[in-house]
Design a protein around this motif. Structure first.
Motif: not given
Lengths: 305, 324
Positions: A146-175
């Motif tokens: 059994i192999v545990v794989q993290l595909s590039t696509m999954q990485m992209i999805i997770i990273v993009t989501t984290v970045v967007l969430m952070a950006g979004f929280t900044t917009v709502i809370n600070r601007t």
């Protein structure tokens, strides 16, 4: 253990997509107290625009992947945001101030209209896209194969989501824009009396929600490689569930709810049965709402006497 | 201020003409006309249900009046002719150098604050309870901030132009916080403040929109005498140091008589008296309205007053003391 890890990764990926769509529901609900049932269709339109852009770029001979992805991101977000803005302008704004059920019915009508519109113009058949982003890293491989794989696509999805969430929280809370949105959320009339253009703020909320849904649409397209005119329905319902589970009106709640629904679904399919994954997700929603009526992170509405 | 032509007729900042507001069959305000002088503190008083808040709601765009004209005049020496010209032109406002006229009955609510410069507070406090005290004041300055931030995009990038605007906005907020004695509460949620502090915050927030006319709906309601005195100081400071005209509704006659330059008395949607505090204080119609005398008895009260040794403060003291 390995199997568990793999499901966890899959669950987080799926949950990220749900979370991004759920933000659109929760923001619109927060600001005008209405469930925008057409939001799932916005997500679907986002992925169709992304596919179209992809094919156009391919026919132009642009194949350098990072550039292609960047262009698709901009085009899909832009056009989808325009859709979101138009829907609000055409279908919801004229009904503002009318009784509460009117926008709800319009939203359902809008959702059906958009589905049929895409079905008629794009055809009912599924649209495949060959995998574009391949590869990945093997995190673990056990002796029994059994192999545990993290595909590039999954990485992209997770990273993009984290970045967007952070950006979004900044917009709502600070601007200033975020402050206006929060102000409109609490008291539209008072916000207007302070000179806030409430209509514009609401429009921008739809635009932002649609932009995030477009990103989710792109990721869905690249991750699953198959879209059709109907994907918005189930994804929309799941994301709505996620928003309610997390506490509708709360941004971190939407993200948390999205992750929860994604994880429940993948673990249920992994350990029990794939057929009943939706039943599991909705059952857990029902149970959570019995014990926490305002969701995981939602604030209970306090009626002032 | 000479008795002959008081400031409110010479140089009005707000002129309300033939204002009528009907709700179905009920006439809440009946052909009301009054002026608010530039730089005056004008009090709108009257028994409960007299239509004071309705007047406010018409001035601030909450209600569209059934009939009437409400003109706000910025800059000295706006002639009635200029207002008439604007009225016939069908526009919402007109500018002529320093002077400008706004027809408030034609404008929608956010424009009345943003463009014309009218700010208001409410009888029941309407703060953004979930936001901090400082944020409440920043929301009121969003127009400048939005423009400076290029509708958020530059703001996210942190460009210097936006930073300066954000800095200026914060400075102004802090200025008003210190004048409202709220500086130490800047980062608390607005809902956590005491009642009196919330009232002061509401006024500070209204001032952050840079108004020329500040409308206060019962600012002293529910305040203890010390808070009430603080409030008087704040209102006077706003008028004296910032040249902002103040229109207020108040039941606390102590506050009204102490700070007002001009008092307008309403009863049943009609104006029954209009003048300086002294003039209104001794107006038999006002006393009758406050004591609940029938219309037919007004003459009697008037006679009684005439027979007394001139209108002594003793008689109006009744009027002050009785709260409807």
């Amino acid at each position: 253990m390995e199997y568990f890890l793999q499901q966890l990764i899959n669950g987080i990926t799926l949950g990220s997509i749900y979370g991004l769509i759920a933000i659109g529901y929760t923001m619109v609900y927060g600001i005008i107290g209405m469930i925008n049932f057409a939001h799932g269709e916005i997500f679907m339109i986002g992925s169709f625009i992304a596919l179209t852009a992809f094919l156009v770029l391919a026919s132009l001979g642009i194949t350098f992947l990072p550039l292609v992805l960047l262009i698709i991101l901009i085009v899909a977000m832009g056009f989808t945001a325009l859709w979101g803005w138009s829907i609000e302008r055409v279908a919801y704004r004229p009904l503002r101030g009318s009784f509460r059920l009117a926008p709800l019915i319009t939203a359902i009508g809008m959702s059906i209209f958009l589905q049929n519109f895409v079905q008629v113009t794009q055809g009912a058949r599924i649209k495949p896209l060959p995998p574009q982003i391949t590869g990945g890293v093997t995190l673990l491989s056990s002796s029994d194969g059994i192999v545990v794989q993290l595909s590039t696509m999954q990485m992209i999805i997770i990273v993009t989501t984290v970045v967007l969430m952070a950006g979004f929280t900044t917009v709502i809370n600070r601007t200033s824009l975020g402050r206006q949105q929060r102000a409109c959320e609490q008291d539209q009339k008072m916000a207007a009396l302070l000179g806030v253009n409430v209509d514009r703020t609401i429009s921008l909320t739809f635009v932002m929600g649609a932009g995030l849904a477009a990103v989710a649409g792109i990721m869905y397209l690249l991750y699953y490689g198959v879209i059709d005119f109907y994907i918005g329905f189930l994804a929309g319902v799941k994301a709505f569930t996620a928003a309610v589970l997390g506490g509708i009106g709360s941004l971190p709640g939407a993200m948390l709810g999205g992750l929860a629904i994604g994880l429940i679904e993948t673990f249920w399919s992994g350990y029990f049965s794939v057929e009943y994954k939706d039943v599991a997700a909705f059952s857990i929603l029902a149970i959570v709402l019995i014990f926490m009526p305002s969701g995981l992170l939602g604030r209970p509405e306090v009626e002032k006497v | 201020m000479s008795e002959m032509s008081p400031r409110w007729t010479q140089d009005p900042v707000l002129k309300v003409e033939n204002l009528t507001m009907r709700f179905g069959g009920l006439t809440a305000i009946d052909s009301l006309s009054f002026n608010v002088g530039r730089g005056d503190i004008t009090a709108l008083i009257g028994p409960n249900g007299a239509g004071k808040t309705t007047v406010f709601n018409c001035v601030t765009g909450f209600y569209k009046p059934t009939e009437g004209r409400i003109s706000l005049r910025r800059g000295r020496g706006v002639s009635d002719a200029m207002v008439d010209e604007l009225t016939t032109s069908g526009n919402q406002f007109s500018r002529d150098g320093e002077r400008s006229v706004f027809l408030l009955e034609r404008m929608s609510d956010f424009k009345i604050t943003e463009v014309a410069g009218v700010a208001r507070t409410f009888q029941n406090i309407r703060l953004f309870g979930g936001m901090t005290v400082l944020e409440n004041l920043l929301v009121a300055q969003h127009n400048r901030l939005m423009a400076a931030s290029g509708y958020t995009i530059f703001g996210l990038l942190g460009l210097p132009g936006y930073r300066r605007a954000a800095e200026a906005a914060k400075e102004k907020a802090i200025f008003w916080l210190s004048h409202a004695n709220l500086l130490d509460r800047a980062d608390d949620p607005a809902a956590d403040l005491s009642y009196g502090a919330q009232r002061r915050l509401e006024i500070a927030r209204a001032m952050c929109t840079d108004p020329v006319l500040l409308c206060l709906d019962e600012p002293a309601a529910g305040l203890n005498p010390r808070e009430s005195a603080d409030l008087n100081t704040l209102i006077k400071y706003i008028r004296d140091e910032h040249g902002v005209s103040v229109l207020l509704i108040e039941h606390d006659m102590g506050v009204v008589m102490e700070i007002s330059d001009h008092v307008i008395v309403l009863d049943y949607g009609r104006k029954i008296s209009d003048g300086t505090t002294d003039a209104v204080r001794s107006d038999p119609k006002v006393i009758a309205a406050y004591l609940g005398v029938d219309d037919t008895e007004v003459d009697e009260v008037e006679n009684d007053l005439d027979h007394d040794v001139a209108p002594t403060p003793a008689a109006p003291a009744n009027a002050e003391g009785v709260r409807p």
